[in-house]
Write a protein that holds these residues in place. Structure first.
Motif, mmCIF file in Angstrom:
data_model
loop_
_atom_site.group_PDB
_atom_site.id
_atom_site.type_symbol
_atom_site.label_atom_id
_atom_site.label_comp_id
_atom_site.label_asym_id
_atom_site.label_seq_id
_atom_site.Cartn_x
_atom_site.Cartn_y
_atom_site.Cartn_z
ATOM 1 N N ILE A 80 25.873 27.643 72.764
ATOM 2 C CA ILE A 80 24.943 28.873 72.411
ATOM 3 C C ILE A 80 25.097 29.024 70.937
ATOM 4 O O ILE A 80 23.982 29.342 70.155
ATOM 5 C CB ILE A 80 25.455 30.002 73.399
ATOM 6 C CG1 ILE A 80 24.712 29.725 74.846
ATOM 7 C CG2 ILE A 80 24.660 31.189 72.797
ATOM 8 C CD1 ILE A 80 25.170 30.473 75.777
ATOM 9 N N ASP A 81 26.397 29.162 70.533
ATOM 10 C CA ASP A 81 26.457 29.515 68.892
ATOM 11 C C ASP A 81 25.921 28.468 67.944
ATOM 12 O O ASP A 81 25.276 28.693 67.076
ATOM 13 C CB ASP A 81 27.929 29.294 68.781
ATOM 14 C CG ASP A 81 28.849 30.665 69.414
ATOM 15 O OD1 ASP A 81 28.190 31.744 69.404
ATOM 16 O OD2 ASP A 81 30.020 30.614 69.444
ATOM 17 N N ALA A 84 21.070 27.912 64.156
ATOM 18 C CA ALA A 84 20.010 27.331 63.654
ATOM 19 C C ALA A 84 18.770 28.391 63.823
ATOM 20 O O ALA A 84 17.899 28.485 62.755
ATOM 21 C CB ALA A 84 19.664 26.130 64.506
ATOM 22 N N VAL A 85 18.792 29.283 64.889
ATOM 23 C CA VAL A 85 17.490 29.889 65.122
ATOM 24 C C VAL A 85 17.807 31.131 64.010
ATOM 25 O O VAL A 85 16.734 31.684 63.483
ATOM 26 C CB VAL A 85 17.764 30.381 66.364
ATOM 27 C CG1 VAL A 85 16.616 31.758 66.619
ATOM 28 C CG2 VAL A 85 17.287 29.481 67.510
ATOM 29 N N THR A 86 19.059 31.722 63.769
ATOM 30 C CA THR A 86 19.239 32.684 63.075
ATOM 31 C C THR A 86 18.612 32.319 61.573
ATOM 32 O O THR A 86 18.068 33.013 60.804
ATOM 33 C CB THR A 86 20.666 33.056 62.729
ATOM 34 O OG1 THR A 86 21.011 33.433 64.136
ATOM 35 C CG2 THR A 86 20.717 34.246 61.848
ATOM 36 N N ASP A 143 17.997 38.473 63.496
ATOM 37 C CA ASP A 143 19.151 38.766 63.542
ATOM 38 C C ASP A 143 20.294 38.093 64.359
ATOM 39 O O ASP A 143 19.513 37.390 65.388
ATOM 40 C CB ASP A 143 19.424 40.385 63.378
ATOM 41 C CG ASP A 143 18.961 40.774 64.846
ATOM 42 O OD1 ASP A 143 19.696 40.597 65.974
ATOM 43 O OD2 ASP A 143 17.944 41.667 64.749
ATOM 44 N N ALA A 144 21.396 38.361 64.442
ATOM 45 C CA ALA A 144 22.285 37.388 65.081
ATOM 46 C C ALA A 144 22.157 37.952 66.704
ATOM 47 O O ALA A 144 21.925 36.865 67.477
ATOM 48 C CB ALA A 144 23.759 37.594 64.745
ATOM 49 N N GLY A 147 7.652 28.653 72.825
ATOM 50 C CA GLY A 147 8.072 30.026 72.666
ATOM 51 C C GLY A 147 8.722 30.147 71.633
ATOM 52 O O GLY A 147 8.454 31.374 70.687
ATOM 53 N N LEU A 148 9.721 29.322 70.951
ATOM 54 C CA LEU A 148 10.334 29.395 69.813
ATOM 55 C C LEU A 148 9.404 29.191 68.647
ATOM 56 O O LEU A 148 9.831 29.812 67.434
ATOM 57 C CB LEU A 148 11.359 28.299 69.696
ATOM 58 C CG LEU A 148 12.620 28.491 70.556
ATOM 59 C CD1 LEU A 148 13.540 27.445 70.683
ATOM 60 C CD2 LEU A 148 13.571 29.819 70.133
ATOM 61 N N ALA A 149 8.129 28.562 68.772
ATOM 62 C CA ALA A 149 7.499 28.295 67.685
ATOM 63 C C ALA A 149 6.715 29.670 67.295
ATOM 64 O O ALA A 149 6.215 29.866 66.249
ATOM 65 C CB ALA A 149 6.333 27.365 67.880
#
Length: 205
Positions: free
Chosen positions: A138-139, A144-146, A152-153, A197-199
């Motif tokens: 998950i980290d 990458a998402v951050t 934010d984290a 979703g992430l896009a």
């Protein structure tokens, strides 16, 4: 770890090679019998060694099980991190991360059952090892998402939990359904679902 022919008793091996052999034998016994039904006698017999040799490397069944968890947990984390680092393209990153989890679940030796389906999850040391592996995955995704989505984290980690959870739960379902569709197609379906979703979160400008 793959299943190999059992060695003859009395064959002397370097310590690292012997340890790897014992872990491979233990994995077979734990996966097929479960932790509680597995016996050190069975593991020693599977490895082709005496029980004293087995106890020279691992003082007990729990220590042997934890060593396996650590080995496969580290392998899972390595796969996910390599997947994310394999491309700067975010859509391909999502697909690679999903694919890494499917590949782990589909791997030889059913190592995923030790990580995701342990019958010893009530044991604090086992729970800690499993949670550590999943948390590290998950980290890796959250980092990458951050960086790329400008979140934010806390929000990035929640999205990462969703992606990792979606991947390993659907991968286990896919395997239980006897791989009813090709793995590549399953990965494409799930990575497309995740990417849609992430896009929606723009790249950090």
């Amino acid at each position: 770890m793959t299943e190999t022919a059992q060695p003859s008793r009395g064959v002397r091996l370097p310590r690292d090679a012997r340890r790897a052999q014992l872990l491979e034998a233990a994995q077979h016994v734990f996966v097929h019998n479960g932790y509680h039904a597995a016996a050190m006698d069975d593991i020693a017999e599977r490895a082709g060694v005496s029980k004293p040799v087995l106890y020279q490397h691992f003082p007990g069944k729990l220590e042997l099980y934890l060593a396996l968890l650590e080995t496969h947990g580290n392998d899972l984390v390595r796969r996910v991190r390599q997947a994310i680092e394999s491309t700067p393209d975010n859509k391909q990153r999502v697909r690679a991360a999903v694919g890494a989890l499917y590949e782990f679940v589909d791997g030889e030796g059913q190592a995923f059952r030790l990580v995701f389906e342990s019958d010893l999850r009530g044991e604090p040391a086992v729970e800690k090892a499993v949670e550590s592996a999943l948390s590290s995955c998950i980290d890796a995704v959250a980092e990458a998402v951050t960086a790329d989505a400008g979140l934010d984290a806390d929000r990035a980690r929640l999205l990462a939990v969703g992606l990792v959870g979606l991947s390993h739960v659907t991968a286990r379902y896919w395997l239980d359904e006897q791989r009813s569709i090709p793995r590549e197609e399953a990965v494409n379906l799930m990575s497309t679902l995740a990417w849609k979703g992430l896009a929606g979160f723009p790249l950090q400008s």
